[in-house]
Design an enzyme around this catalytic site. Structure first.
Site, PDB file in Angstrom:
ATOM      1  N   GLY A  34      -3.275  15.086  68.936  1.00  0.00           N
ATOM      2  CA  GLY A  34      -3.068  14.002  69.889  1.00  0.00           C
ATOM      3  C   GLY A  34      -2.176  14.357  71.058  1.00  0.00           C
ATOM      4  CB  ALA A  35      -0.182  17.360  71.884  1.00  0.00           C
ATOM      5  N   GLY A  36      -2.864  16.280  73.510  1.00  0.00           N
ATOM      6  CA  GLY A  36      -3.630  16.403  74.751  1.00  0.00           C
ATOM      7  C   GLY A  36      -4.136  17.805  75.018  1.00  0.00           C
ATOM      8  CB  SER A 105      -2.157  27.445  66.369  1.00  0.00           C
ATOM      9  OG  SER A 105      -2.006  26.941  67.674  1.00  0.00           O
TER      10      SER A 105
END
Length: 205
Positions: A34-36, A105
Site C-alpha cells: 500500500g506504499a504506492g 522485499s
C-alpha cells in the site's frame, strides 16, 4: 554444475543498449504493502515509454500468476520469489532494457543479494517510505484488515518486520506531494546519473 559453462553470445549488453539508444538499469521499488510502489513505478514506466524508452515493469502480484505461482508466503518461499525475480531482472537488463521492479522485499539481505548481481551503476534502490499508518488507511486490497484480525500471518509491517534501506539511492513518501512531482524526482535522478541522456530528457520535460 561443473559441466555447465556460460555461453558467450555474439551480441552483448552494450550492443543491445546501443541499438535501443539507452543505458540499461534496474530500479528496485521497495516498501510496505500500500506504499504506492506499483503506482509510482507504473507512472514512471509510462513516462519513459512515451519518451521512447524500452522498458518493462515486474510487479509483485503479477509474477505470482506465472513465474512464481508455485510459491507461498513462507520465509523460504518469499526468498525464492525474489531470487527468481532478481534473475529475470538481470536477463532483462542484459537485453538492454530499463527495468522497474515493485516488491515489498522486506529484508536488507534480500535486496542486497539482488544488488550484488549488478554493476553499481545498474541498480537503483527506491525506498517508497510511505508510513505504515497511511498504508493501513489506504489498504487497497484489504490485507491490513485481515492481518490485524489474524487471518493473514507473517504480514509485513504487522506481524513481520520491514527493514528500511540504510542507503537507498532515492527515498519517496507517496503521502507527500502528487504523483507527477514524484515521477519528476525519479526522472531528474535518472538524468543526473546519465541513464536518461540530454536529448531524451527533453521529451520528458
Amino acid at each position: 554444475m561443473t559441466n555447465i559453462v556460460w555461453h558467450q553470445h555474439p551480441v552483448d549488453q552494450a550492443a543491445r543498449a546501443e541499438q535501443k539508444g539507452q543505458n540499461p538499469v534496474l530500479l528496485w521499488f521497495t516498501g510496505l504493502s500500500g506504499a504506492g510502489k506499483s503506482t509510482l513505478a507504473g507512472a514512471l514506466e509510462r513516462a519513459l515509454f512515451e519518451a521512447g524508452f524500452h522498458t518493462y515493469l515486474l510487479d509483485g502480484d503479477n509474477v505470482r500468476h506465472g513465474l512464481c505461482k508455485d510459491l507461498g508466503f513462507t520465509v523460504e518461499d518469499r526468498d525464492e520469489n525474489l531470487r527468481r525475480v532478481g534473475e529475470v531482472a538481470k536477463l532483462m537488463v542484459d537485453a538492454g532494457l530499463v527495468v522497474l521492479s515493485a516488491f515489498i522485499s522486506p529484508t536488507r539481505e534480500e535486496r542486497d543479494s539482488i544488488r550484488a548481481r549488478f554493476p553499481a551503476s545498474q541498480f537503483i534502490e527506491v525506498h517508497v517510505s510511505t508510513p505504515l499508518s497511511v498504508c493501513e488507511q489506504r489498504d487497497p486490497k484489504g490485507l491490513y484488515v485481515k492481518a490485524r484480525s489474524g487471518e493473514i500471518s507473517n504480514f509485513t509491517g504487522i506481524s513481520s518486520p520491514y527493514e528500511a534501506p540504510l542507503a537507498a539511492e532515492l527515498t519517496i513518501d507517496t503521502s507527500k506531494g502528487d504523483l507527477a512531482t514524484q515521477v519528476r524526482a525519479l526522472i531528474d535522478y535518472l538524468t543526473a546519473i546519465n541513464v536518461i541522456n540530454a536529448d531524451k530528457a527533453k521529451a520528458l520535460a
